[in-house]
Design an enzyme around this catalytic site. Structure first.
Site, short mmCIF file in Angstrom:
data_model
loop_
_atom_site.label_atom_id
_atom_site.label_comp_id
_atom_site.label_asym_id
_atom_site.label_seq_id
_atom_site.Cartn_x
_atom_site.Cartn_y
_atom_site.Cartn_z
N LEU A 130 41.98 52.68 48.85
CA LEU A 130 41.01 51.97 48.02
C LEU A 130 39.84 51.49 48.87
O LEU A 130 38.72 51.38 48.40
CB LEU A 130 41.67 50.77 47.34
CG LEU A 130 42.72 51.10 46.28
CD1 LEU A 130 43.49 49.85 45.90
CD2 LEU A 130 42.05 51.70 45.06
N GLY A 131 40.12 51.20 50.14
CA GLY A 131 39.05 50.73 51.01
C GLY A 131 39.59 50.39 52.37
O GLY A 131 40.80 50.36 52.60
N GLY B 176 37.76 45.25 58.26
CA GLY B 176 38.19 44.53 59.45
C GLY B 176 39.67 44.18 59.48
O GLY B 176 40.31 44.26 60.51
N GLY C 259 42.12 45.73 57.77
CA GLY C 259 42.98 46.90 57.66
C GLY C 259 42.64 47.70 56.42
O GLY C 259 41.66 47.42 55.74
N VAL D 289 43.37 49.34 52.63
CA VAL D 289 44.02 48.96 51.38
C VAL D 289 44.31 50.21 50.57
O VAL D 289 43.45 51.07 50.40
CB VAL D 289 43.12 48.02 50.56
CG1 VAL D 289 43.85 47.58 49.30
CG2 VAL D 289 42.73 46.82 51.39
N LYS E 150 47.95 46.22 51.39
CA LYS E 150 47.04 46.08 52.51
C LYS E 150 47.84 46.22 53.79
O LYS E 150 48.83 45.52 54.00
CB LYS E 150 46.41 44.70 52.43
CG LYS E 150 45.37 44.45 53.46
CD LYS E 150 44.53 43.27 53.03
CE LYS E 150 43.21 43.32 53.72
NZ LYS E 150 42.13 42.84 52.88
N ASP F 238 36.57 33.38 53.70
CA ASP F 238 35.82 34.64 53.59
C ASP F 238 35.35 34.86 52.15
O ASP F 238 35.58 35.91 51.55
CB ASP F 238 36.68 35.80 54.07
CG ASP F 238 35.82 36.97 54.56
OD1 ASP F 238 34.58 36.78 54.69
OD2 ASP F 238 36.38 38.05 54.81
#
Ligand SMILES: *[C@@H]1O[C@H](CO)[C@@H](O)[C@H](O)[C@H]1NC(C)=O
Ligand SMILES: *[C@@H]1O[C@H](CO)[C@@H](O)[C@H](O)[C@H]1NC(C)=O
Ligand SMILES: *[C@@H]1O[C@H](CO)[C@@H](O)[C@H](O)[C@H]1NC(C)=O
Ligand SMILES: *[C@@H]1O[C@H](CO)[C@@H](O)[C@H](O)[C@H]1NC(C)=O
Ligand SMILES: *[C@@H]1O[C@H](CO)[C@@H](O)[C@H](O)[C@H]1NC(C)=O
Ligand SMILES: *[C@@H]1O[C@H](CO)[C@@H](O)[C@H](O)[C@H]1NC(C)=O
Length: 667
Positions: free
Chosen positions: A347-348, A351, A353, A355, A370, A468
């Site tokens: 999925l992406g 920084g 890790g 997913v 993740k 974040d």
């Protein structure tokens, strides 16, 4: 006179004993051959226990044994003999070649050939009348040249290997009156009787297992005129031979007589035969070895596969983790859920890790997994405790953390799956205007994030800092409701690091200026990031690398502040909204964004206040005027960093979760 009488008597006795000695040559008996004075040649040997071995299994050899003196046959040539033998083949039932009882004019068989010639003849003298050889052969190999009937027969030979008469080894059991086959190479002792009646010219040969009585009907019975074959003086004995295959030929006893029936044996004193060492059949052995090797190989392969599989799905689990077992996922499940962490399920990445999208095998629920690489064992316990306690965080605007899994150097976190992806996608990158969120949807999203942060800061049992907050960390459910993700993960990088220096975690553009001095995250640093987030959503622009209307390189907060100062803050609103928004609300959001992003932490509102302002439950004061002054100092220092990270943003802009996170050590 009496003395001479006595002397006469004595000399008569002496004469008698000499006669007896001479008479001894007409009959003898060996119940075993211990100490026997016999003529031996070739492989023949007498063992210490009295067993006479004619041959061992050496190939193409022969052995002979003879009574050392010749026997004197009378005109009829009548004789009677009996012996006990046994054959031990080197290959079960395939030994060679056989043994023969021999009456011969000579004991010299140096020129004789072994194997099918039985150590009796050679190619040139076979069949010669001058041989003066009578033999009874016990042949274990069928030889067509000599007309052998089979590979297990008894035959009568005169000067030749072609038997005058022969029969398969067998005997008639007198009790049962049935013909019983004997296997010569059975390693069993057998007794043979050979009787020749010279008057009747009748030769009888019988064979039977040891200790059986002599069969009444002989195996071979034939009329023979041996007058010319046998001479007056003949040697009697045995020959044994081996070929490509071999027997050990043994004699246990031998009895001979020229005067009537040969004497019977005392079975109790016959020497014992060698113990039968169960020879495994070669083919069988090979098969067994092959099977064993095959099975071992299978076991080995299975073992290796098992170990590989174990290694592949190996997890790190420490005793203290038992209390979190209900939050634990097995790596195997996660592995199969993501089809082996296939790229197609990605999925992406960023920084923290990568997913992956996953479908849990047992429950068929969709999850986002993740993979965070993490080498430190130190602080893991606290972190896992925190992760699990965060799993207990329940808020409709927070992504639900379902559980975790630990492996060597790796932590896997399992979250609810959000099908609509992250907010930054629809805000900044969608070319499709139709899926651009409307103002009311945006207000709903901002209120949702605010309420989630308030929950984390104040409403839960302990203060949780998100650290974040940004558009790419806000995910959308099917109804476009905001779900804040990735909270608390930054803590992973605090634990286990040098306690004197704290890592700053977060994303450039969202980092409060005081972070670079104190390095300490606070609720106010979250509020700062939330302020930037509000401006992002309202302006539809990312917080960095922004060109203002004059083509100058600016950052979002500066630009909004400049416009606000000029009294035209609404011109910063997202053009994609096409003017469809409520002016007061837009102004409120922009002003609140500036408030929250104030360089001075003490001037920023708390999340509770921010929520109240958004709900219009409280009136937002004017933007403080010292904003500008402050910015030239601390602010630029902090924002200046952004220029060096454009590529990192480029990559992370695609992420599902957040992960624009950049770590630097606090100064
Ligand atoms: C057979 O006996 C001979 C002489 O005694 C010996 O040299 C040979 O090694 C033996 N062969 C076997 C197979 O025992
Ligand atoms: C065969 O044996 C006889 C004596 O028994 C000998 O004279 C003769 O040379 C032998 N022949 C061969 C080919 O060895
Ligand atoms: C030979 O065997 C026959 C029976 O088949 C018997 O009548 C005869 O007496 C035997 N002769 C000797 C010498 O054993
Ligand atoms: C046996 O053979 C010898 C010599 O070959 C011969 O003189 C004799 O007559 C034969 N006896 C019988 C019964 O055939
Ligand atoms: C030869 O010996 C047998 C016994 O073994 C005997 O019956 C026969 O009378 C003898 N014949 C001669 C001619 O000596
Ligand atoms: C969000 O999900 C719903 C239902 O899955 C879908 O109809 C809608 O188009 C999605 N919106 C976006 C922006 O992807």
């Amino acid at each position: 006179m009496a003395e001479s009488h006595l002397l006469q008597h004595l000399s008569f006795l002496l004469f008698l004993s000499v006669l007896t000695f001479a008479q001894n040559e007409t009959h003898f008996i060996y119940n075993g051959f211990k100490g026997a004075n016999l003529h031996l040649d070739g492989l023949a040997d007498i063992r210490s226990n009295g067993l006479l071995q004619l041959t061992n299994t050496s190939q193409q050899q022969s052995g002979h044994v003879f009574y050392p003196q010749p026997v004197k046959l009378n005109a009829t040539r009548s004789f009677s003999t009996s012996f006990v033998f046994a054959m031990y083949p080197d290959i079960e039932a395939h030994g060679g070649h056989g043994l023969a009882f021999v009456i011969s004019s000579s004991m010299n068989f140096d020129h004789a050939v072994p194997a099918e010639y039985l150590g009796l003849f050679n190619t040139t003298n076979n069949n010669l009348q001058s041989n003066h050889i009578f033999a009874v052969e016990f042949d274990t190999v069928q030889n067509a040249v000599f007309g052998d009937i089979d590979g297990n027969h008894v035959g009568i030979d005169i000067n030749s290997l072609t038997s005058i008469v022969s029969a398969s080894a067998a005997y008639i059991d007198d009790k049962e009156q049935t013909n019983k086959t004997l296997e010569l190479t059975s390693r069993k002792a057998m007794q043979v009787w050979i009787d020749y009646d010279g008057d009747e010219k009748l030769m009888n040969v019988s064979i039977a297992p040891l200790k059986n009585s002599k069969p009444t009907k002989p195996l071979l019975s034939t009329h023979l005129n041996l007058s010319s074959v046998l001479l007056n003086s003949m040697f009697v004995g045995f020959s044994g031979s081996t070929g490509i295959t071999a027997n050990e030929h043994y004699l246990l006893g031998w009895s001979w007589s020229q005067i009537g029936q040969a004497q019977g044996f005392n079975f109790d004193v016959l020497p014992p035969l060698p113990k039968v060492i169960k020879q495994k059949r070669n083919l069988e052995t090979l098969l067994i070895v092959l099977i064993v090797v095959f099975v071992l190989l299978l076991v080995l392969i299975a073992g290796v596969a098992y170990l590989l599989r174990r290694k592949m799905f190996e997890e790190v689990k420490e005793p203290w983790e038992n209390e979190y077992s209900s939050h634990r996922f097995s790596f195997k499940d996660l592995y199969f859920a993501t089809k082996g962490f296939k790229d197609s399920e990605l999925l992406g990445s960023g920084g923290f890790g990568k997913v992956y999208k996953g479908l849990l095998p047992n429950t068929e629920t969709q999850v986002a997994i993740k993979r965070v690489s993490h080498d430190s064992r130190q602080g893991m316990r606290e972190f896992v405790a925190e992760i699990v306690s965060m799993g207990r965080l329940r808020h409709r605007n927070l992504i639900q953390l379902l559980g975790y899994c630990r492996r060597k150097g790796e932590l896997l976190l399992v979250y609810d799956y959000m099908p609509n992806g992250s907010l930054d996608k629809v805000l900044f990158r969608s070319s499709d205007f139709s899926c651009n969120p409307s103002w009311s949807q945006r207000m709903n999203i901002m209120k949702g994030v605010a309420s989630a942060l308030l929950y984390l800061h104040e409403e839960w049992e302990q203060v949780v800092l998100h650290r974040d907050v940004k558009a790419s960390n806000v995910l959308l459910d099917a109804d476009m409701n905001a779900k804040l993700g990735d909270f608390g993960l930054a803590r992973l990088y605090d634990h286990g690091s040098n306690p004197r220096s704290t890592n700053i975690v977060g994303t450039v553009g969202y980092l409060a200026p005081e972070l670079s001095i104190t390095g300490k995250p606070t609720p106010a640093t979250d509020v700062f990031a939330f302020g930037v987030f509000l401006l992002e959503v309202a302006c539809g622009k990312q917080p960095f690398r922004l060109l203002n209307f004059d083509g100058e390189d600016m950052i979002l907060v500066e630009w909004v502040f400049d416009c606000w100062k000029k009294g035209d803050v609404l011109q910063t609103s997202d053009p994609k909204l096409g003017g469809y928004y409520i002016d007061e609300e837009m102004e409120l959001v922009l002003k609140l964004g500036l408030h929250c992003s104030h360089p001075k932490p003490e001037i920023r509102p708390t999340m509770r206040q921010a929520v109240q302002f958004l709900q219009k439950d409280a009136v937002l004061p004017d933007v403080p005027s010292d904003y500008d002054l402050e910015r030239n100092g601390l602010f630029d220092d902090c924002w200046g960093v952004s220029a060096s990270f454009p590529s990192s943003f480029q990559v992370s802009a695609n992420t599902f979760f957040t992960d624009n996170s950049i770590r630097h050590h606090g100064r």
